[in-house]
Design an enzyme around this catalytic site. Structure first.
Site, PDB file in Angstrom:
ATOM      1  N   TYR A   7      -7.880 -12.609  12.140  1.00  0.00           N
ATOM      2  CA  TYR A   7      -7.042 -11.476  12.209  1.00  0.00           C
ATOM      3  C   TYR A   7      -6.581 -11.363  13.537  1.00  0.00           C
ATOM      4  CZ  TYR A   7      -5.655  -6.793  10.910  1.00  0.00           C
ATOM      5  OH  TYR A   7      -4.967  -5.593  10.322  1.00  0.00           O
TER       6      TYR A   7
ATOM      7  N   VAL B 158      11.521  -0.673  12.569  1.00  0.00           N
ATOM      8  CA  VAL B 158      10.965   0.089  13.834  1.00  0.00           C
ATOM      9  C   VAL B 158      11.054  -0.535  15.099  1.00  0.00           C
ATOM     10  CG1 VAL B 158       9.669   1.219  12.167  1.00  0.00           C
ATOM     11  CG2 VAL B 158       8.608  -0.795  12.843  1.00  0.00           C
TER      12      VAL B 158
ATOM     13  N   ILE C  77       1.107  -1.135   0.018  1.00  0.00           N
ATOM     14  CA  ILE C  77       0.024   0.210   0.014  1.00  0.00           C
ATOM     15  C   ILE C  77       0.899   1.241  -0.042  1.00  0.00           C
ATOM     16  CG2 ILE C  77      -1.681   1.471   1.332  1.00  0.00           C
ATOM     17  CD1 ILE C  77      -2.728  -1.345   2.393  1.00  0.00           C
TER      18      ILE C  77
ATOM     19  N   LYS D   1      -4.287  -3.313  16.102  1.00  0.00           N
ATOM     20  CA  LYS D   1      -4.966  -2.243  15.331  1.00  0.00           C
ATOM     21  C   LYS D   1      -5.622  -1.452  16.445  1.00  0.00           C
ATOM     22  CE  LYS D   1      -3.191  -2.722  11.248  1.00  0.00           C
ATOM     23  NZ  LYS D   1      -2.067  -2.253  10.686  1.00  0.00           N
TER      24      LYS D   1
ATOM     25  N   ARG E 270      -4.854  -7.069  -1.759  1.00  0.00           N
ATOM     26  CA  ARG E 270      -4.072  -8.326  -2.043  1.00  0.00           C
ATOM     27  C   ARG E 270      -2.565  -7.828  -1.878  1.00  0.00           C
ATOM     28  NH1 ARG E 270      -6.501 -13.073  -3.679  1.00  0.00           N
ATOM     29  NH2 ARG E 270      -8.393 -12.125  -4.678  1.00  0.00           N
TER      30      ARG E 270
HETATM   31  O1  0WD Z   1      -5.644  -5.710   3.120  1.00  0.00           O
HETATM   32  C1  0WD Z   1      -4.543  -5.325   3.626  1.00  0.00           C
HETATM   33  N1  0WD Z   1      -3.464  -5.423   2.897  1.00  0.00           N
HETATM   34  C2  0WD Z   1      -4.687  -4.177   4.682  1.00  0.00           C
HETATM   35  C3  0WD Z   1      -3.482  -3.753   5.040  1.00  0.00           C
HETATM   36  C4  0WD Z   1      -5.690  -3.653   4.979  1.00  0.00           C
HETATM   37  C5  0WD Z   1      -5.950  -2.444   6.321  1.00  0.00           C
HETATM   38  C6  0WD Z   1      -4.830  -2.204   6.859  1.00  0.00           C
HETATM   39  N2  0WD Z   1      -3.511  -2.510   6.169  1.00  0.00           N
HETATM   40  C7  0WD Z   1      -2.324  -2.160   6.843  1.00  0.00           C
HETATM   41  C8  0WD Z   1      -1.399  -3.456   7.232  1.00  0.00           C
HETATM   42  O2  0WD Z   1      -1.878  -4.059   8.524  1.00  0.00           O
HETATM   43  C9  0WD Z   1       0.134  -2.455   7.496  1.00  0.00           C
HETATM   44  O3  0WD Z   1      -0.061  -1.621   8.677  1.00  0.00           O
HETATM   45  O4  0WD Z   1      -1.606  -1.538   6.040  1.00  0.00           O
HETATM   46  C10 0WD Z   1      -0.130  -1.515   6.295  1.00  0.00           C
HETATM   47  C11 0WD Z   1       0.708  -1.902   5.005  1.00  0.00           C
HETATM   48  O5  0WD Z   1       0.362  -3.204   4.775  1.00  0.00           O
HETATM   49  P1  0WD Z   1       0.574  -3.920   3.344  1.00  0.00           P
HETATM   50  O6  0WD Z   1       0.800  -2.766   2.348  1.00  0.00           O
HETATM   51  O7  0WD Z   1      -0.526  -4.759   2.953  1.00  0.00           O
HETATM   52  O8  0WD Z   1       1.585  -5.186   3.525  1.00  0.00           O
HETATM   53  P2  0WD Z   1       3.256  -5.154   3.115  1.00  0.00           P
HETATM   54  O9  0WD Z   1       3.425  -4.748   1.716  1.00  0.00           O
HETATM   55  O10 0WD Z   1       3.564  -6.619   3.501  1.00  0.00           O
HETATM   56  O11 0WD Z   1       3.939  -4.020   3.872  1.00  0.00           O
HETATM   57  C12 0WD Z   1       4.015  -4.206   5.441  1.00  0.00           C
HETATM   58  C13 0WD Z   1       5.619  -3.852   5.722  1.00  0.00           C
HETATM   59  C14 0WD Z   1       6.434  -5.213   5.555  1.00  0.00           C
HETATM   60  O12 0WD Z   1       6.525  -5.965   4.750  1.00  0.00           O
HETATM   61  P3  0WD Z   1       6.685  -7.690   5.114  1.00  0.00           P
HETATM   62  O13 0WD Z   1       5.608  -7.977   4.342  1.00  0.00           O
HETATM   63  O14 0WD Z   1       8.321  -7.437   4.619  1.00  0.00           O
HETATM   64  O15 0WD Z   1       6.829  -7.868   6.409  1.00  0.00           O
HETATM   65  O16 0WD Z   1       5.921  -3.428   6.889  1.00  0.00           O
HETATM   66  C15 0WD Z   1       7.056  -3.414   7.034  1.00  0.00           C
HETATM   67  C16 0WD Z   1       7.697  -4.325   5.840  1.00  0.00           C
HETATM   68  O17 0WD Z   1       8.320  -3.638   5.013  1.00  0.00           O
HETATM   69  N3  0WD Z   1       7.605  -3.852   8.305  1.00  0.00           N
HETATM   70  C17 0WD Z   1       8.506  -3.207   8.885  1.00  0.00           C
HETATM   71  N4  0WD Z   1       9.515  -2.032   8.910  1.00  0.00           N
HETATM   72  C18 0WD Z   1      10.257  -1.891   9.461  1.00  0.00           C
HETATM   73  N5  0WD Z   1      10.379  -2.276  10.514  1.00  0.00           N
HETATM   74  C19 0WD Z   1       8.888  -3.915  10.186  1.00  0.00           C
HETATM   75  C20 0WD Z   1       9.678  -3.555  10.915  1.00  0.00           C
HETATM   76  N6  0WD Z   1      10.253  -4.085  12.118  1.00  0.00           N
HETATM   77  N7  0WD Z   1       8.230  -5.002  10.124  1.00  0.00           N
HETATM   78  C21 0WD Z   1       7.403  -4.933   8.860  1.00  0.00           C
END
Ligand code: 0WD
Length: 254
Positions: A155, A65, A19, A162, A192
């Site tokens: 979840y 983080v 996102i 959250k 997704r």
């Molecule tokens: O349906 C969804 N995808 C939704 C996501 C619906 C509603 C909310 N969200 C939220 C998620 O909970 C998250 O807070 O949006 C946010 C972004 O999520 P995303 O874009 O769906 O997921 P992704 O592309 O995986 O990005 C999240 C990233 C991590 O990715 P990975 O997959 O490698 O764990 O959060 C980052 C990392 O890049 N992350 C961190 N960054 C710094 N330090 C750490 C960390 N310790 N852990 C995870």
């Protein structure tokens, strides 16, 4: 929107489906200067390639983080180049896979603490460091999900994290409001991404939303990105401590 040449830090790009990446593209289109933080060497190369190809000239800074020093150093480094900041996008969340498939009642102490640390506490630490450099006021936006408000099977521990994140948004908005720093969350419908892959039965969640939401469709990441641009802009200057749902209206359904 008056966004040209604003300076915004994007945290949470893992790949082009993230996102945070869609948000970065929308901000880039508005002429915003971007700094990307990435988690460790694991992502340095892949995120670096993405940024170099589509947004050359953006800053890239490491920031896991879970480490206070890394957060402090990352914002110091960005400030050394930019001199000040206008906004931060916090799009980070994590829970252990086993905590997203078993009964919530079996969540381990470790798993609970980890999900809270990365998904909720990180916003507190990031807001504290960022606020030092949001000298002319600014806007911080984080991503949340409806699993904070009601039970979404599987979840689990993420829903509880959250809920803490959304409560933090309000307390942070109160603390930082006198400095004209706004703090808001977007509650996005399921999209997704890599993070979504960890949630069991994600596909069936999507089809229920397509059938039952007022708009009768799922959520596009571009919709979340446009709302983020709004929350970072002058247009939303009266809004803080808020959770805005960008979910085709699904949250209003009984
Ligand atoms: O349906 C969804 N995808 C939704 C996501 C619906 C509603 C909310 N969200 C939220 C998620 O909970 C998250 O807070 O949006 C946010 C972004 O999520 P995303 O874009 O769906 O997921 P992704 O592309 O995986 O990005 C999240 C990233 C991590 O990715 P990975 O997959 O490698 O764990 O959060 C980052 C990392 O890049 N992350 C961190 N960054 C710094 N330090 C750490 C960390 N310790 N852990 C995870």
């Amino acid at each position: 929107m008056k966004m040209k040449d604003k300076k915004v830090v994007i945290m949470g790009v893992a790949n082009k489906r993230s996102i945070a990446w869609t948000i970065a593209k929308a901000l880039h289109q508005q002429g915003v200067k971007l700094a990307f933080t990435y988690q460790g060497e694991r992502l340095q190369k892949s995120v670096g390639q993405l940024v170099d190809a589509e947004m050359p000239g953006s800053l890239m800074v490491e920031c896991d983080v879970t480490d206070d020093m890394q957060i402090e150093t990352a914002f110091e480094q960005i400030n050394e180049v930019w001199g000040s900041l206008d906004g931060v996008v916090h799009s980070i969340g994590f829970a252990k896979a086993e905590d997203l498939s078993e009964a919530y009642v079996n969540t381990s102490r470790d798993g609970y603490a980890l999900a809270q640390d990365i998904s909720a506490y990180s916003l507190v630490a990031v807001s504290r460091e960022a606020s030092k450099y949001l000298t002319a006021g600014g806007s911080i936006v984080t991503m949340t999900y409806m699993g904070s408000e009601r039970v979404i099977p599987n979840y689990n521990v993420m829903g509880v994290a959250k809920a803490a994140l959304e409560a933090s948004v309000k307390y942070l908005a109160h603390d930082l409001g006198p400095s004209n720093i706004r703090v808001n969350a977007i509650s996005a419908g399921p999209i997704r991404t890599l993070a979504a892959k960890g949630v069991k039965d994600f596909n069936s969640m999507l089809s229920v939303i397509e059938e039952r939401s007022p708009l009768r469709r799922g959520t596009d990441p571009e919709e979340v990105a446009d709302t983020t641009v709004f929350l970072l802009s002058h247009m939303s200057r009266g809004i803080t401590g808020e959770v805005i749902h960008v979910d085709s209206g699904y949250n209003i359904m009984g």
